[in-house]
Every structure is written in C-alpha cells, then in structure tokens.
Design a protein around this motif. Sequence first.
Motif, mmCIF file in Angstrom:
data_model
loop_
_atom_site.group_PDB
_atom_site.id
_atom_site.type_symbol
_atom_site.label_atom_id
_atom_site.label_comp_id
_atom_site.label_asym_id
_atom_site.label_seq_id
_atom_site.Cartn_x
_atom_site.Cartn_y
_atom_site.Cartn_z
ATOM 1 N N SER A 135 0.832 -1.193 0.000
ATOM 2 C CA SER A 135 0.000 0.000 0.000
ATOM 3 C C SER A 135 0.873 1.252 0.000
ATOM 4 C CB SER A 135 -0.935 -0.005 1.212
ATOM 5 O OG SER A 135 -1.923 0.997 1.076
ATOM 6 N N TYR A 136 0.205 2.402 0.069
ATOM 7 C CA TYR A 136 0.897 3.693 0.088
ATOM 8 C C TYR A 136 -0.101 4.758 0.529
ATOM 9 C CZ TYR A 136 -1.416 4.106 -4.459
ATOM 10 O OH TYR A 136 -2.357 4.125 -5.468
ATOM 11 N N GLY A 137 0.413 5.892 0.971
ATOM 12 C CA GLY A 137 -0.451 7.003 1.364
ATOM 13 C C GLY A 137 -1.324 6.668 2.558
ATOM 14 N N ALA A 138 -2.518 7.229 2.581
ATOM 15 C CA ALA A 138 -3.419 7.036 3.715
ATOM 16 C C ALA A 138 -3.797 5.579 3.893
ATOM 17 C CB ALA A 138 -4.676 7.883 3.526
ATOM 18 N N ALA A 139 -3.826 4.812 2.803
ATOM 19 C CA ALA A 139 -4.217 3.409 2.886
ATOM 20 C C ALA A 139 -3.258 2.596 3.743
ATOM 21 C CB ALA A 139 -4.318 2.809 1.481
ATOM 22 N N VAL A 140 -2.009 3.023 3.864
ATOM 23 C CA VAL A 140 -1.061 2.348 4.758
ATOM 24 C C VAL A 140 -1.589 2.365 6.189
ATOM 25 C CG1 VAL A 140 1.245 2.496 5.785
ATOM 26 C CG2 VAL A 140 0.952 2.830 3.320
ATOM 27 N N HIS A 141 -2.162 3.464 6.591
ATOM 28 C CA HIS A 141 -2.678 3.587 7.951
ATOM 29 C C HIS A 141 -3.938 2.751 8.134
ATOM 30 C CE1 HIS A 141 0.218 6.746 8.988
ATOM 31 N NE2 HIS A 141 0.073 7.134 7.727
ATOM 32 N N TRP A 142 -4.724 2.582 7.086
ATOM 33 C CA TRP A 142 -5.863 1.663 7.167
ATOM 34 C C TRP A 142 -5.378 0.236 7.387
ATOM 35 C CZ3 TRP A 142 -8.328 3.500 1.903
ATOM 36 C CH2 TRP A 142 -8.647 4.866 1.996
ATOM 37 N N ALA A 148 -9.796 -1.464 -3.572
ATOM 38 C CA ALA A 148 -9.765 -0.051 -3.942
ATOM 39 C C ALA A 148 -11.125 0.567 -3.673
ATOM 40 C CB ALA A 148 -9.378 0.096 -5.407
ATOM 41 N N SER A 149 -11.206 1.873 -3.858
ATOM 42 C CA SER A 149 -12.448 2.593 -3.595
ATOM 43 C C SER A 149 -13.442 2.402 -4.728
ATOM 44 C CB SER A 149 -12.148 4.072 -3.361
ATOM 45 O OG SER A 149 -11.331 4.236 -2.216
ATOM 46 N N MET A 150 -14.651 2.862 -4.510
ATOM 47 C CA MET A 150 -15.746 2.638 -5.454
ATOM 48 C C MET A 150 -15.486 3.319 -6.793
ATOM 49 S SD MET A 150 -19.105 3.090 -3.016
ATOM 50 C CE MET A 150 -20.212 3.068 -4.437
ATOM 51 N N GLU A 151 -16.118 2.785 -7.841
ATOM 52 C CA GLU A 151 -15.989 3.355 -9.188
ATOM 53 C C GLU A 151 -16.979 4.513 -9.363
ATOM 54 O OE1 GLU A 151 -13.750 2.453 -11.512
ATOM 55 O OE2 GLU A 151 -12.873 0.920 -10.218
ATOM 56 N N GLN A 175 -18.511 5.181 2.725
ATOM 57 C CA GLN A 175 -18.909 4.041 1.889
ATOM 58 C C GLN A 175 -18.031 3.940 0.647
ATOM 59 O OE1 GLN A 175 -23.184 2.730 0.471
ATOM 60 N NE2 GLN A 175 -22.397 4.289 -0.934
ATOM 61 N N TYR A 176 -17.677 5.102 0.094
ATOM 62 C CA TYR A 176 -16.847 5.137 -1.114
ATOM 63 C C TYR A 176 -15.464 4.559 -0.868
ATOM 64 C CZ TYR A 176 -13.402 7.228 -4.265
ATOM 65 O OH TYR A 176 -12.342 7.409 -5.106
ATOM 66 N N LEU A 177 -14.849 4.883 0.265
ATOM 67 C CA LEU A 177 -13.447 4.557 0.496
ATOM 68 C C LEU A 177 -13.223 3.060 0.691
ATOM 69 C CD1 LEU A 177 -12.416 7.499 2.852
ATOM 70 C CD2 LEU A 177 -11.593 7.079 0.524
ATOM 71 N N ALA A 178 -12.055 2.617 0.251
ATOM 72 C CA ALA A 178 -11.681 1.200 0.345
ATOM 73 C C ALA A 178 -11.448 0.746 1.784
ATOM 74 C CB ALA A 178 -10.423 0.953 -0.487
ATOM 75 N N LYS A 179 -11.290 1.671 2.695
ATOM 76 C CA LYS A 179 -10.978 1.315 4.074
ATOM 77 C C LYS A 179 -11.969 0.313 4.649
ATOM 78 C CE LYS A 179 -10.303 3.391 8.661
ATOM 79 N NZ LYS A 179 -10.281 4.664 9.437
ATOM 80 N N GLY A 180 -13.244 0.505 4.400
ATOM 81 C CA GLY A 180 -14.271 -0.359 4.962
ATOM 82 C C GLY A 180 -14.325 -1.745 4.351
ATOM 83 N N LEU A 207 -3.674 -2.591 -1.525
ATOM 84 C CA LEU A 207 -4.696 -1.666 -1.041
ATOM 85 C C LEU A 207 -4.371 -0.262 -1.517
ATOM 86 C CD1 LEU A 207 -7.111 -0.912 0.789
ATOM 87 C CD2 LEU A 207 -5.479 -0.798 2.705
ATOM 88 N N GLN A 208 -5.316 0.346 -2.233
ATOM 89 C CA GLN A 208 -5.139 1.725 -2.687
ATOM 90 C C GLN A 208 -6.402 2.519 -2.411
ATOM 91 O OE1 GLN A 208 -4.413 1.209 -6.937
ATOM 92 N NE2 GLN A 208 -6.553 1.625 -7.430
ATOM 93 N N GLU A 209 -6.255 3.830 -2.249
ATOM 94 C CA GLU A 209 -7.409 4.701 -2.052
ATOM 95 C C GLU A 209 -8.095 5.025 -3.362
ATOM 96 O OE1 GLU A 209 -8.326 9.263 -0.607
ATOM 97 O OE2 GLU A 209 -6.732 8.164 0.404
#
Length: 668
Positions: free
Chosen positions: A554-561, A636-639, A651-656, A603-605
């Motif tokens: 991963s990278y960016g904010a997704a690393v913290h997820w 990844a996040s929603m299309e 809901q959009y973000l891949a974190k969930g 994992l990507q945002e």
Amino acid sequence: MISNVSTLNNMDYQISNLDNNKLLELYKNMLKPRLIEEKMLILLRQGKISKWFSGIGQEAIAVGVTMAMHTDEYILPMHRNLGVFTTREIPLYRLFSQWQGKSNGFTKGRDRSFHFGTQEFKIVGMISHLGPQMGVADGIALASKLKNKNQVTAVFTGEGGTSEGDFHEALNVASVWELPVMFCVENNGYGLSTPTSEQYRCENIADRGLGYGMESHIIDGNNIVEVYTKVNEIAESIRNNPRPVLLEFKTFRMRGHEEASGTKYVPQELMDAWAKKDPVENYQAFLRDSGILTEPVEVALKEDIVHEINEHLQMAFDEEPIIPNESNELHDVYKPFQYQDINTDSKTVELRLIDAISEGLKQSMEQHPDLVIMGQDIAEYGGVFKITEGFVEQFGRDRVRNTPICESAIVEAGMGLSIAGMKAVVEMQFADFVSSGFNPIVNYLAKSHYRWSQEADVVVRMPCGAGVAAGPFHSQTNEAWFTKTPGLKVVYPAFPFDAKGLLATAINDPNPVLFFEHKALYRSVRQKVPKDYYTLPFGKASLLREGDDVTIISYGAAVHWAIETLDNNADIKADLIDLRTLQPLDVDAIFESVRKTGRAIILQEDSLFGGIASDIAAIIMENCFEQLDAPVKRVASMETPIPFIGQLEQQYLAKGQFEAALKDLLAY
C-alpha cells in the motif's frame, strides 16, 4: 550608406540608421532559409524527408527578430521559423540530420522537424501543443530577471495559437510579474485551413495587449528592415526596463500548413496579392535598385549558400542510420541522478506530516539558493494549508511567488526556470486542480529529457485524498494519471519522516517529480523526525510489519488503514510494505515478500480500474506465479466520483472493505 526611404509594392524600407553591411546581412540571412526550403521541398517530393512545414514568405520575421536578439538570449520559435536556426548559425548538417532522424540531429531520431531545443544556441523548440512554450518563456525571463541579467526572451506563436488558454495565462503572468518577454505573434491568415475571421473577433491581435496592461505593436512581417529595426529598438528598451511586449507581425503563409495539406482553401486573389509582398524578392529588388547588392555579390552569396547546403546535405546523407538500442532509449527517459545519501544524527522532534513537509521545503530553500516556489496564495497567506507560512519573511517574494490562477502557465514557468539553470517547486492548491495544468506536465516536463536532453527540474506538490469531506473536486488521489507517463517520478509518503527526506530528494533530483501529500494525514499523523536536513532514496519501499501469512502492499493514507486492520487482528502475521515512491517502484521488495508469504493483497485509495494496484498485481503474477498460494487481491475505492457527505464518503473509500478482503484471501 543609403539614407533615403524607398517604396516598392507598398513596402517602405526605413534604412537611415543601417549601413550597407547590415543591409546585406539582413538579405543573406533571409536568402539562406529560402534556399534551404526550396531544397527541402525537392527532397520531400523525393521521399528523403518525411514532412515539411514551410515558412516561405515569412522569413523576415524569424531573421529580423533573431538578429535583434543577443546570442546569449533565448528564443522559442515555431515550425515556420527556420530563419531563427540559420541566423543563430547552427551547422546545417545538424539540421539536416535532425530532419532525417539521424544521430547528429538534436533528438537522436526521437522527434521531428523543429521539435527540439539546444542550449548551445539558446533555442527552445516547440511541441505540437502550441501553447506551452509561451509559459516556458515566462520562466526563462523570470530567471533572467531574478539574476539581473538585463536580457529579453523572445517566444513565437501563430495567430491560431493565441486562441489557446496558455496564451492568455502566459501573457497575464508576464504582465503581473513584469517579465522581459517579447510575445511574437505571426499572423499569417490561417490556422491550417481556418481563416482568422473564424478564430477571433477583434480587429488586431495586438489589441489584446490593452487587456493585459501590456504594450503592443503591429509590424509589417514581410518588411525585413521594419522587423529588425523595430524589434531591435523594443528589445533594447526591454533590457533597460524589464516588461512584456506583445508584437503582432502581419504576414501570410504562402504554402500549406504542411505540404500535404495544400492551399486550395485560400482564394487565389489573396495568394496573388501576398505574392507581391514576398519579403525576399522585394528586399532583393530594393538592394539592387539602391546599388547595395550588385550582381557579382548576389551570385557569390547564392553560390556560397548552395554549396554549403549541398555539402552539409551530403554529410547528413552519409551519416549512418540510427540503430535501435533498447538500453539507450530507456536510459534517456530521465536525466541520470546520482542520489546522495545525507544522514543526520541531529535531535529529533515530533512533527505532524504537514510540519515535516514545511520544514523539508524550508531546508531545501536554504540548500538551493536558486530554488523558486510558486503557487496560489503561498506567499504572505502561507498557502491554504499554511505549509509556506513565514517563507516570505525568510526568503523574500522573488523566491516565494504568489501566482494567478493558471496551473498551466506556472508549470510551464517552472520548466523555463529549469532551462535557465534554476529549480522550481510548484504547489497545486489541490491535486484535483492539476487537470488544468495536465498538458505541460505529461507532454513537456515528462518528455523533454528524452527528446533533447533538457532536464525539467520541477517538483509539483499535490495535496490530495479523501476523508476530509471535501467532495468531488478536492478529494482525488490521482497518482495513476502520472505513473502511466514515462519521464515523471511519483512520490507518495505516508509518514512525516519519509515526507521530509523524500521531498529533499525530489528537489535535488533534476527530473520532474509529482509529490503527493495526503490532506487527511497532514494533521493526524505524528512521528519523530530529525531537525536537520536529510535525504531518503527513491525506489526503496519501507517494510513496516513482518509476517509469513500474507504480503500487504500500500501507500499514502491506505497504509494507515492497513496498520489499523492488523492492530485489530493480532492473529494475522503480515508483511506490510509502504511503497513510498510509485515511480520508481521497489519491485524487488515486492517480489521478495510475495515469494516468502505466497499471498499478496494491494490496497489503494484510488478507484480500482486503471489504478497502480492493477499493474502491481500484474507484475506479481508474471514474476511470482509459481510461489503464489492464492490469486493476487486488489482492494480499492468505489468506481464513482468522490462524494461530499461523510456517510457516502466512508462508503466510497476502500478502508471499509479491506478487512473482509484480507480475511477472504487468507481463507482461500
């Protein structure tokens, strides 16, 4: 010396201040490109060159402007300005090699015609997207002004190019910053087949100068004496009083946009009328009538030029064709950069991500006195995120520059600073806004070194990402737009320590770098960071957790997820790789981990399709297939575009989705 005013076919030659040697030099410099063009048209019909953009009938502009310039001043010409190159005395065999795609050309066969530059002759050629060179001229002129060189920069465009937004942006910036630029518009009647009546409604393009608070002039572009004397006077005035000036040269294109297009769309009476104003023939007749050009002198001039053309053509013909070499092609995409590892044992202090970036930028300003940062509201206001707060007091407004809202022109100005030997950091107020500056990044910055060995020493800072309820236009993480483009480097730190060190390296690197800064991490992530200046290498991922069950990339904010998910699932033992840079990519770290664990999840945002996770998944499948115990998984996040309201954004973000996807992979 002839001091009278002579009129021929309504063309006045005001020669009172010019001696005979200068008058003959003007003629010789026009004659040379005319004779070259006539030869090129023959070669085109013989299939010995692939394409030709003729400047026949417009030689006076290129020659007159170039002769009015000092040889150490930059000129940014177009594809009908052969006279710029010949007047600057570029060896003809190099031009011929360029047009034939030979190695003695300026682009090693990688680009055609006049799409090249040369620092040796202070010429910066065009790209097919006509507008960017005007903003680049701004950057070169800015460097000249900052260094007190008392120089002028001349940039050419056609009347068609004045319809592009880059024209407006460049003139506006030049006016606001009082830059010493001559904007030379060759109004030749047609943009390919579209007449001026369908391109603009004002009577003269020079009239637009009023809207920019800019001095403007209309010049007879077919009168070599008028072009030279007026431009010479204006250029000298600009050197003494730096400011931009808009010059409209009235002329005509006597041949097609390029030879294949022809001129059938032009009324014959218009062609006939302009043929009578041929700049070479009229001036030749004037010199003969004035006794300045005698028949023996004229014959000798033509013989010398024709001999030079034939001799240099043969040199180009005799040159061996370029032999494709994959290593050479790949090597020249980027300027070689010898990374210098600078460590520090200085005291550490806990910093937020935003503070680490600010401190890293400030220390780089101290390291590089020729570094200029530019962006909207970055001066006294300190930027919308306050990263440059206090910079004006320390470094001054020359180096910390508020810009108009014009992303293209400022990226282009950064390129101009690089051409002039300086460094630039350009702040996009939000990464989303880079779409308004997309062309110069992917077509100018990215390709310049590959095309003609000119580095683009520009860092574009990109505040990005969702999670802060900013909606569709302030939340994108658009790194995949740029990882796809050869010639760009893409950096995306997730922690303060990485951000500070990688930013220092980005500024040291002479290649163009997109530096992504996640807004949701700016004030939410803290870390111990050395107080002193240090660097970190590109292309080296960080292994944050170690385990044998699975590789998480991963990278960016997704690393913290991913960290949060692992903290909530202590039974999952994973290698967690923070990529840190996406171009270059640390494929060795990825392969080593995946071959150990046998499972990989990325994992990507960003939304899924076309994102960097897809390419990482592909290279894992191609290189680690036999070691895999399960298919490579992408999360990844929603299309959809990024929604504003919190519950929709979550809901959009891949974190969930990540935890369930990770457990599914482990259960495969």
